[in-house]
Design a protein around this motif. Structure first.
Motif, short mmCIF file in Angstrom:
data_model
loop_
_atom_site.label_atom_id
_atom_site.label_comp_id
_atom_site.label_asym_id
_atom_site.label_seq_id
_atom_site.Cartn_x
_atom_site.Cartn_y
_atom_site.Cartn_z
N LEU A 13 28.25 -16.74 9.31
CA LEU A 13 27.43 -15.68 8.72
C LEU A 13 28.00 -15.26 7.37
CD1 LEU A 13 26.60 -13.48 11.83
CD2 LEU A 13 24.95 -14.73 10.42
N LEU A 14 29.31 -15.08 7.30
CA LEU A 14 29.94 -14.66 6.04
C LEU A 14 29.87 -15.75 4.98
CD1 LEU A 14 32.98 -12.60 7.27
CD2 LEU A 14 31.16 -11.80 5.80
N THR A 16 27.62 -18.14 4.75
CA THR A 16 26.23 -18.28 4.35
C THR A 16 25.82 -17.19 3.37
OG1 THR A 16 25.70 -19.31 6.46
CG2 THR A 16 23.86 -18.44 5.21
N GLY A 17 26.35 -15.99 3.57
CA GLY A 17 26.01 -14.86 2.71
C GLY A 17 26.63 -14.92 1.33
N HIS A 18 27.68 -15.74 1.15
CA HIS A 18 28.36 -15.88 -0.14
C HIS A 18 28.78 -14.52 -0.72
CE1 HIS A 18 27.37 -20.12 -0.23
NE2 HIS A 18 26.11 -19.81 0.02
N LEU A 19 29.25 -13.63 0.14
CA LEU A 19 29.61 -12.29 -0.31
C LEU A 19 31.02 -12.21 -0.88
CD1 LEU A 19 28.15 -10.32 2.72
CD2 LEU A 19 27.23 -10.44 0.39
N LEU A 148 26.20 -6.61 5.90
CA LEU A 148 25.43 -7.24 4.82
C LEU A 148 25.23 -8.73 5.10
CD1 LEU A 148 23.98 -6.79 2.18
CD2 LEU A 148 26.16 -7.03 1.00
N ALA A 149 26.27 -9.40 5.61
CA ALA A 149 26.15 -10.83 5.93
C ALA A 149 25.06 -11.07 6.98
CB ALA A 149 27.49 -11.37 6.41
N HIS A 151 22.52 -9.10 7.56
CA HIS A 151 21.24 -8.76 6.92
C HIS A 151 20.73 -9.90 6.03
CE1 HIS A 151 18.12 -6.05 5.67
NE2 HIS A 151 18.43 -6.23 4.41
N LEU A 152 21.65 -10.59 5.37
CA LEU A 152 21.27 -11.68 4.47
C LEU A 152 20.92 -12.97 5.19
CD1 LEU A 152 23.91 -11.19 1.64
CD2 LEU A 152 21.46 -10.68 1.53
N PHE A 153 21.30 -13.06 6.46
CA PHE A 153 21.09 -14.31 7.21
C PHE A 153 19.64 -14.59 7.40
CE2 PHE A 153 20.83 -16.82 11.15
CZ PHE A 153 21.53 -17.93 10.72
#
Length: 153
Positions: A13-14, A16-19, A148-149, A151-153
């Protein structure tokens, strides 16, 4: 295996989110926070047949700003530890989750003050001043990253 699966899902998840760049302490804080959320939200302690998409809403609600996440984690870990003692052995998944919680609650990270350590009347006109940094437990930084991760998924 349940803990390792939860950690894998959190990591994906993290990423994929590229945060935040993988390998940083901030990334680890997000991954461990999300892994604890995922692991402890599963009542069977096995993560068997978990449907990631159907679980996203639950994980989002558990990681929201106003949810008492720290209290929830402490209570769930205490329940599982007590249940493990009743059955004579605390399993390796719970041991890994407990080690993660010790790291998250015992490690402090210097980060932007997102939670309002600065009095509200000073910050009211500025919004969030990212130059203002405060020391916080790793989970306090990991929680919004995890949210946030998801949410962005």
């Amino acid at each position: 295996m349940a803990w390792l699966y939860a950690e894998y899902i959190a990591d994906e998840l993290l990423r994929t989110g590229h945060l935040i760049p993988p390998g940083t302490i901030e990334f680890r804080a997000g991954r461990e926070t999300l892994a604890l959320t995922i692991y402890l939200s599963d009542s069977t302690d096995e993560l068997s047949g978990i449907g990631v998409v159907s679980s996203l809403d639950e994980w989002l609600s558990l990681t929201t700003y106003d949810h008492p996440w720290e209290t929830w984690v402490r209570e769930r870990l205490a329940e599982r530890t007590a249940a493990g003692r009743d059955s004579v052995a605390v399993g390796p998944d719970l041991e890994l989750a407990l080690a993660s919680w010790r790291w998250l609650s015992g490690t402090e990270i210097l980060a932007a003050d997102l939670g309002g350590a600065i009095p509200w009347h000073q910050a009211a006109d500025l919004g969030v001043d990212e130059s203002e940094k405060v020391w916080m437990p790793a989970w306090q930084l990991g929680l919004p990253l995890g949210h946030l991760a998801i949410h962005l998924f």
